[in-house]
Design a protein around this motif. Sequence first.
Motif, mmCIF file in Angstrom:
data_model
loop_
_atom_site.group_PDB
_atom_site.id
_atom_site.type_symbol
_atom_site.label_atom_id
_atom_site.label_comp_id
_atom_site.label_asym_id
_atom_site.label_seq_id
_atom_site.Cartn_x
_atom_site.Cartn_y
_atom_site.Cartn_z
ATOM 1 N N HIS A 13 5.237 -1.511 2.812
ATOM 2 C CA HIS A 13 4.485 -0.548 2.273
ATOM 3 C C HIS A 13 5.625 0.509 1.529
ATOM 4 O O HIS A 13 6.618 0.735 1.862
ATOM 5 N N ASP A 14 4.814 1.010 0.548
ATOM 6 C CA ASP A 14 5.630 2.199 -0.086
ATOM 7 C C ASP A 14 5.132 3.432 0.820
ATOM 8 O O ASP A 14 4.063 3.973 0.976
ATOM 9 N N VAL A 15 6.114 3.892 1.280
ATOM 10 C CA VAL A 15 5.863 5.068 2.440
ATOM 11 C C VAL A 15 6.524 6.528 1.782
ATOM 12 O O VAL A 15 8.015 6.475 1.383
ATOM 13 N N MET A 25 0.754 -1.121 0.017
ATOM 14 C CA MET A 25 0.030 -0.144 -0.076
ATOM 15 C C MET A 25 0.857 1.301 0.025
ATOM 16 O O MET A 25 1.736 1.281 0.640
ATOM 17 N N HIS A 26 0.249 2.422 -0.438
ATOM 18 C CA HIS A 26 1.012 3.753 -0.355
ATOM 19 C C HIS A 26 0.723 4.396 0.890
ATOM 20 O O HIS A 26 -0.584 4.855 0.742
ATOM 21 N N VAL A 27 1.542 4.552 1.847
ATOM 22 C CA VAL A 27 1.543 5.255 2.961
ATOM 23 C C VAL A 27 1.915 6.382 3.004
ATOM 24 O O VAL A 27 3.113 6.474 2.948
ATOM 25 N N GLY A 28 1.231 7.510 3.565
ATOM 26 C CA GLY A 28 1.906 8.876 3.731
ATOM 27 C C GLY A 28 1.856 9.119 5.024
ATOM 28 O O GLY A 28 0.984 8.760 5.918
ATOM 29 N N VAL A 29 2.783 9.615 5.689
ATOM 30 C CA VAL A 29 3.085 10.399 7.093
ATOM 31 C C VAL A 29 3.231 11.681 7.092
ATOM 32 O O VAL A 29 4.422 12.185 6.654
ATOM 33 N N ILE A 30 2.641 12.527 7.492
ATOM 34 C CA ILE A 30 2.642 13.956 7.785
ATOM 35 C C ILE A 30 3.400 14.260 9.098
ATOM 36 O O ILE A 30 2.466 14.273 10.104
ATOM 37 N N GLY A 31 4.508 14.594 9.139
ATOM 38 C CA GLY A 31 5.368 14.777 10.291
ATOM 39 C C GLY A 31 5.850 13.523 10.898
ATOM 40 O O GLY A 31 5.623 12.831 11.849
ATOM 41 N N LEU A 80 1.089 -3.579 11.889
ATOM 42 C CA LEU A 80 2.528 -2.992 12.169
ATOM 43 C C LEU A 80 2.897 -3.000 13.897
ATOM 44 O O LEU A 80 4.035 -3.182 14.156
ATOM 45 N N LEU A 81 1.771 -2.658 14.488
ATOM 46 C CA LEU A 81 1.913 -2.332 15.931
ATOM 47 C C LEU A 81 0.425 -2.654 16.625
ATOM 48 O O LEU A 81 -0.431 -2.948 16.098
ATOM 49 N N GLY A 141 7.708 8.972 12.980
ATOM 50 C CA GLY A 141 8.870 8.418 12.530
ATOM 51 C C GLY A 141 8.929 6.838 12.650
ATOM 52 O O GLY A 141 9.250 5.997 12.060
ATOM 53 N N VAL A 142 8.205 6.562 13.979
ATOM 54 C CA VAL A 142 8.180 5.010 14.357
ATOM 55 C C VAL A 142 7.212 4.404 13.338
ATOM 56 O O VAL A 142 7.432 3.259 12.993
ATOM 57 N N ILE A 143 5.980 4.910 13.163
ATOM 58 C CA ILE A 143 5.118 4.587 12.398
ATOM 59 C C ILE A 143 5.456 4.317 10.924
ATOM 60 O O ILE A 143 5.293 3.502 10.218
ATOM 61 N N ALA A 144 6.158 5.319 10.387
ATOM 62 C CA ALA A 144 6.837 5.387 8.971
ATOM 63 C C ALA A 144 7.923 3.955 8.905
ATOM 64 O O ALA A 144 7.831 3.325 7.720
ATOM 65 N N ALA A 145 8.677 3.933 9.753
ATOM 66 C CA ALA A 145 9.684 2.993 9.872
ATOM 67 C C ALA A 145 8.956 1.724 9.782
ATOM 68 O O ALA A 145 9.489 0.638 9.247
ATOM 69 N N LEU A 146 7.780 1.443 10.614
ATOM 70 C CA LEU A 146 7.158 0.118 10.755
ATOM 71 C C LEU A 146 6.683 -0.346 9.445
ATOM 72 O O LEU A 146 6.741 -1.426 9.114
ATOM 73 N N ALA A 147 6.009 0.670 8.912
ATOM 74 C CA ALA A 147 5.235 0.519 7.465
ATOM 75 C C ALA A 147 6.377 0.203 6.613
ATOM 76 O O ALA A 147 6.101 -0.796 5.710
ATOM 77 N N ASP A 148 7.529 0.887 6.551
ATOM 78 C CA ASP A 148 8.458 0.581 5.514
ATOM 79 C C ASP A 148 9.043 -0.969 5.690
ATOM 80 O O ASP A 148 9.238 -1.741 4.833
ATOM 81 N N ARG A 149 9.138 -1.613 6.943
ATOM 82 C CA ARG A 149 9.568 -2.670 7.288
ATOM 83 C C ARG A 149 8.528 -3.785 6.829
ATOM 84 O O ARG A 149 8.822 -4.803 6.473
ATOM 85 N N ALA A 150 7.328 -3.446 6.878
ATOM 86 C CA ALA A 150 6.276 -4.323 6.304
ATOM 87 C C ALA A 150 5.997 -4.369 4.999
ATOM 88 O O ALA A 150 5.288 -5.069 4.317
#
Length: 347
Positions: free
Chosen positions: A24-26, A1-7, A176-177, A13-22
């Motif tokens: 996802h396209d971040v 999935m394509h996931v965006g994180v604003i901030g 992810l969590l 940063g934690v959520i973005a890193a976990l999504a990348d590890r899973a």
Amino acid sequence: MHVGVIGAGAVGGVIAALADRAGHDVDVTARGAQLDAIEQRGLRLSGHWGEHTARPRASALLHADKAHPFDLVLLTVKAQDARPALEANAAALPGVPLVVVQNGLGGAAAAAAQLPDTPVVGALALFAASYLSPGEVSITTSASTYLGLPQATDARPARPADDAALALAERVLGALLPIERTPNFEGAQWTKLIVNQINALPAITGLPVQETIADPRLRAVLTASMREAVAVARATGVRFETLLGLSDPLLRAFSAAPEPLARLLPRLMGKRMGSTPNPGSTLQSIRRGQLTEIDHLNGAVVDAARALGREAPVNAALVELVHRVEREKEFVAPDAVAAAVQAARRG
């Protein structure tokens, strides 16, 4: 999935890193040294949920792309930055499920009002995340993240798209969590606001959360601010949602107990955090030279009290002390903190 994180700060940063590890396209938004670090070295996650170096696309803004639209976007900036962040990234958001991960009260509802064409889900991150240095974030305490929908209003009634967004957020983030869904999101926000009472004193004194709770003078202040917040919440008719061992019956008993007995609850909260020093998000902002979100934490209690025609002097004193540290760039000694709060209570 394509996931965006604003901030992409501590929580983002934690959520973005976990999504990348899973897998996802971040994409993430960041600025300054954090943006430079992510672009050059990636985003390094450490702590309780393992280690991973993520390589998300990083820029100042999310970029709308009809050929590669976002499936899910998370807003993880501080409460005072939420409205301008949504305005700046609005082109990438229409119709995209938005998860608002924010402290305080009303953040998800405000985002829903600001973006009428965007399905909005509220989220409360109970894990403790630290921004160690540019490009490095860590989990210091593991806990669940709670999801729910903002209260429906006449201007924004409940919609099937919101329920679908909640289901999507639960499915994606749940991989992810730890995730919990609650139908009582307002009650969960208030319980988290009680938990967030631990943030002010570290920002004022420069001490980790565990040390402020261990100090008898500061623990008395924390107990008083928590009891005041519980009283305000009860006056608004809120039923507290159970989070981190804090339940509606427990908080009602806490507010009615003799003060020496009530001081046991902050001790219990401190023990649950473990031994890794937890600075709290407000002290982290102070250390980075940023304005804090104290007006949306203890300040939210003050505002809620005033809406009822009441005062919240302890929380108001803590708000002013945090702003003093922001202005003067010097921490306040525990004795001076206790004296200032005592003076506020006397009026």
